[in-house]
Enzyme design. Structure first.
Site, mmCIF file in Angstrom:
data_model
loop_
_atom_site.group_PDB
_atom_site.id
_atom_site.type_symbol
_atom_site.label_atom_id
_atom_site.label_comp_id
_atom_site.label_asym_id
_atom_site.label_seq_id
_atom_site.Cartn_x
_atom_site.Cartn_y
_atom_site.Cartn_z
ATOM 1 N N SER A 113 39.233 73.379 -54.614
ATOM 2 C CA SER A 113 38.227 72.582 -55.316
ATOM 3 C C SER A 113 38.453 71.099 -55.106
ATOM 4 O O SER A 113 37.517 70.307 -55.151
ATOM 5 C CB SER A 113 38.275 72.846 -56.813
ATOM 6 O OG SER A 113 38.774 74.116 -57.054
ATOM 7 N N ASP A 225 47.521 76.615 -62.947
ATOM 8 C CA ASP A 225 46.674 77.100 -61.840
ATOM 9 C C ASP A 225 47.444 78.093 -60.968
ATOM 10 O O ASP A 225 47.335 78.050 -59.729
ATOM 11 C CB ASP A 225 46.180 75.904 -61.013
ATOM 12 C CG ASP A 225 44.880 76.217 -60.269
ATOM 13 O OD1 ASP A 225 44.277 77.282 -60.540
ATOM 14 O OD2 ASP A 225 44.483 75.430 -59.394
HETATM 15 N N1 LIG Z 1 51.363 73.261 -47.018
HETATM 16 C C1 LIG Z 1 50.442 74.142 -46.669
HETATM 17 N N2 LIG Z 1 50.652 74.942 -45.601
HETATM 18 C C2 LIG Z 1 49.723 75.852 -45.254
HETATM 19 N N3 LIG Z 1 48.578 76.033 -45.916
HETATM 20 C C3 LIG Z 1 48.305 75.274 -47.000
HETATM 21 C C4 LIG Z 1 49.226 74.293 -47.433
HETATM 22 N N4 LIG Z 1 48.745 73.704 -48.537
HETATM 23 C C5 LIG Z 1 47.565 74.288 -48.777
HETATM 24 N N5 LIG Z 1 47.278 75.228 -47.871
HETATM 25 C C6 LIG Z 1 46.072 76.069 -47.800
HETATM 26 O O1 LIG Z 1 44.989 75.304 -48.284
HETATM 27 C C7 LIG Z 1 44.418 75.913 -49.441
HETATM 28 C C8 LIG Z 1 43.966 74.847 -50.416
HETATM 29 O O2 LIG Z 1 45.052 74.048 -50.792
HETATM 30 P P1 LIG Z 1 45.247 73.600 -52.311
HETATM 31 O O3 LIG Z 1 45.343 74.794 -53.160
HETATM 32 O O4 LIG Z 1 46.384 72.667 -52.412
HETATM 33 O O5 LIG Z 1 43.882 72.846 -52.571
HETATM 34 P P2 LIG Z 1 43.113 72.600 -53.945
HETATM 35 O O6 LIG Z 1 41.844 71.927 -53.620
HETATM 36 O O7 LIG Z 1 44.008 71.916 -54.892
HETATM 37 O O8 LIG Z 1 42.882 74.075 -54.414
HETATM 38 P P3 LIG Z 1 42.448 74.619 -55.872
HETATM 39 O O9 LIG Z 1 41.038 74.983 -55.789
HETATM 40 O O10 LIG Z 1 43.330 75.799 -56.019
HETATM 41 O O11 LIG Z 1 42.743 73.577 -56.868
HETATM 42 C C9 LIG Z 1 45.516 76.810 -49.987
HETATM 43 O O12 LIG Z 1 45.002 77.897 -50.695
HETATM 44 C C10 LIG Z 1 46.206 77.264 -48.723
HETATM 45 O O13 LIG Z 1 45.545 78.378 -48.162
HETATM 46 MG MG LIG Z 2 44.708 75.609 -54.608
#
Ligand SMILES: Nc1ncnc2c1ncn2[C@@H]1O[C@H](COP(=O)(O)OP(=O)(O)OP(=O)(O)O)[C@@H](O)[C@H]1O
Ligand SMILES: [Mg+2]
Length: 534
Positions: A113, A225
């Site tokens: 998100s 989360d």
């Molecule tokens: N360090 C990493 N190495 C490999 N893949 C990653 C890494 N960090 C994130 N990802 C991939 O990217 C996706 C999204 O990352 P992240 O969860 O940090 O984003 P977000 O926007 O904060 O998500 P959320 O909707 O859960 O809040 C993760 O579900 C994972 O599949």
């Molecule tokens: Mg995430």
């Protein structure tokens, strides 16, 4: 991609049965829970960062120049300064962003998100990393401060084995960039790929996540989360790491308006009443374990959502796992948060204790074998040195030995025959050894030294060089005359010079020289002339 951040859990009209996960319809039924602080999101085309979006925006800090973001002490300059290499400096003159001048974008790893995550290659060291770029522009100082909180949490937990390793963060063009270790995949992707995960592996994953969670709870922080998407599998293909600290909040501040709920599929029931606690994380982890162990598609709302939060777990799914794991999951999903075990209590479960012991002994074993290997290598290295030195000394010794031998004068082999009593005052007569070379036996007769002097040259001695003969008279009376005549002239029948000693000398008493060992001979034969007394 459309996001549903403002939806409350709604009854599902057609979903009255728990289902297995669908590997194709990813995220099709995912809804974000209501967010107290949610704002509109702007999808970002990260392939073409639109810098004009950031112009004239909220903050004095947001600018076209990249700023490092760090909450670490000033004593840790690594995170608070942005690296710069000649390559980057050159690229930055092309008015590329700091991200573009530092990294080569390789692939998109995922999207949540708040941000999009890319696999990148560092242009300086050539290593692979993950960089998360926030989707939404900083449109207010408070929103920016909230986003930067994630950096603080990443920095705080980066050292833990079961939390993702954070490298650095910076902001530019009103976006937040976070560079992290690159992981293999998320637990969600792993489940969709494997579908059936062995129970032993489930216990190991649970142990990893409880350890990661404990490190947060021990600091009075809650994740809020926890879900399969936010758990990443490390490069070793084993270790599970907690990621996405975007919603992490201090327990003491959790019940005011600062808190934001996570994914509704994993949300504890009390969150709906605005109660945030560590127990909410335990519930989320419990339901994530149910999904992982039973390959179950979790509902995001509806009656099934409520069933799961009333302690009713679907038999057809839960029966597939051992009673031990069932009871752990059920305890974690207790409707009453007060009845849920804490991370510490769960870690003291006999099964998890046993696993921890096993890991410890494995670590000790690998440390032992590593130190053994290291010391073996050191000993071997030293032995090699000894061997080389010993070999070198041996060579020196042999060389010295060889030199001393060749320097020593070679002595002629002359045996002095002991003098007889009658020959007193007579100088010692040397014993003469002659070597005959020939392959023809002198058949049926004794061989005398005179044969070599008679001129008959039976053995073809003429080719053997000049014989050195001492007083051999009378050896053969038949041939003596001509021999003597020849010898008087010191020339043999072939006209060769022959050394002749004076027969009339006091040595004449030894005149009956006889060839010893006169048996027939072949090839080489050593003649020893011995002089006898009369
Ligand atoms: N360090 C990493 N190495 C490999 N893949 C990653 C890494 N960090 C994130 N990802 C991939 O990217 C996706 C999204 O990352 P992240 O969860 O940090 O984003 P977000 O926007 O904060 O998500 P959320 O909707 O859960 O809040 C993760 O579900 C994972 O599949
Ligand atoms: Mg995430």
């Amino acid at each position: 991609m459309e996001k549903h951040h403002h939806r409350l859990p709604l009854p599902e009209l057609h979903d009255d049965k728990h289902r297995h996960k669908q590997s194709n319809g990813e995220n099709s039924n995912r809804f974000r829970p209501p967010k107290y602080k949610a704002r509109g999101y702007v999808a970002v085309d990260n392939n073409n960062l639109n810098r004009s979006q950031s112009l004239g925006s909220c903050s004095a800090n947001s600018s076209q120049i990249a700023h490092a973001i760090s909450f670490r002490d000033a004593g840790c300059p690594d995170a608070s300064t942005l690296p710069s290499s000649p390559v980057q400096a050159e690229l930055s003159t092309l008015s590329l962003s700091h991200f573009e001048s530092c990294f080569e974008r390789l692939a998109k790893l995922g999207e949540g998100s708040f941000g999009e995550v890319f696999q990148v290659r560092d242009r300086t060291d050539g290593r692979l990393y993950a960089v998360k770029i926030s989707k939404q522009l900083f449109r207010g100082e408070q929103y920016r401060a909230e986003r930067l909180e994630e950096v603080r949490r990443y920095e705080e937990f980066s050292g833990h084995e079961n939390c993702i390793r954070f490298i650095r963060a910076w902001e530019q063009y009103d976006r937040l960039y976070m560079q992290m270790e690159l992981c293999r995949e998320s637990l969600e992707q792993y489940l969709l790929r494997c579908q059936r995960i062995p129970e032993e592996r489930i216990w190991h994953i649970l142990l990893d996540l409880l350890r990661g969670l404990k490190s947060l709870h021990d600091r009075n922080l809650i994740h809020l989360d926890i879900k399969l998407d936010n758990v990443l599998i490390g490069e070793d293909d084993e270790t599970c790491k907690l990621a996405d600290f975007g919603l992490v909040i201090d327990v003491d501040r959790a019940n005011n308006h600062h808190a934001t709920e996570g994914d509704s599929r994993y949300m504890a029931p009390e969150i709906l009443q605005g109660h945030f606690s560590k127990a909410a994380d335990i519930f989320s982890l419990g339901i994530a374990m149910l999904e992982l162990a039973c390959y179950m598609d979790l509902p995001s709302n509806g009656p099934l959502w409520h069933e799961l939060r009333h302690g009713i777990l679907p038999e057809e799914f839960i029966n597939k796992i051992s009673l031990e794991l069932q009871s752990v999951i059920k305890s974690m999903m207790m409707p009453d948060p007060a009845q849920r075990p804490t991370a510490d209590q769960l870690l003291s479960h006999p099964k998890l204790q046993h696993l921890q012991q096993k890991r410890k002994s494995l670590i000790n074993l690998s440390m032992l074998s590593r130190s053994l290997r290291r010391s073996r290598r050191a000993v071997w290295g030293r032995m090699c040195n000894w061997k080389t030195a010993a070999f070198r000394y041996l060579l020196y010794f042999l060389e010295v030995l060889h030199l001393s031998k060749s320097i020593a004068p070679s002595q002629p082999r002359i045996n002095i025959i002991p003098t007889s009593p009658s020959s007193k005052g007579v100088p010692p007569v040397p014993r003469v050894e002659m070597q005959l070379v020939g392959s023809t036996p002198i058949a049926n007769r004794d061989c005398y030294a005179s044969d070599f002097l008679s001129g008959d040259d039976v053995l073809d001695l003429s080719n053997q060089g000049t014989p050195h003969v001492m007083n051999s008279t009378p050896l053969n009376t038949n041939q003596g005359k001509s021999r003597m005549d020849l010898l008087k002239n010191n020339v043999d029948s072939l006209g060769r010079f022959v050394q002749v000693h004076d027969f009339e000398s006091p040595c004449s008493a030894l005149s009956s020289a006889k060839v010893l060992d006169t048996s027939s001979f072949r090839r080489k034969k050593l003649f020893v002339l011995e002089f006898e007394d009369e």
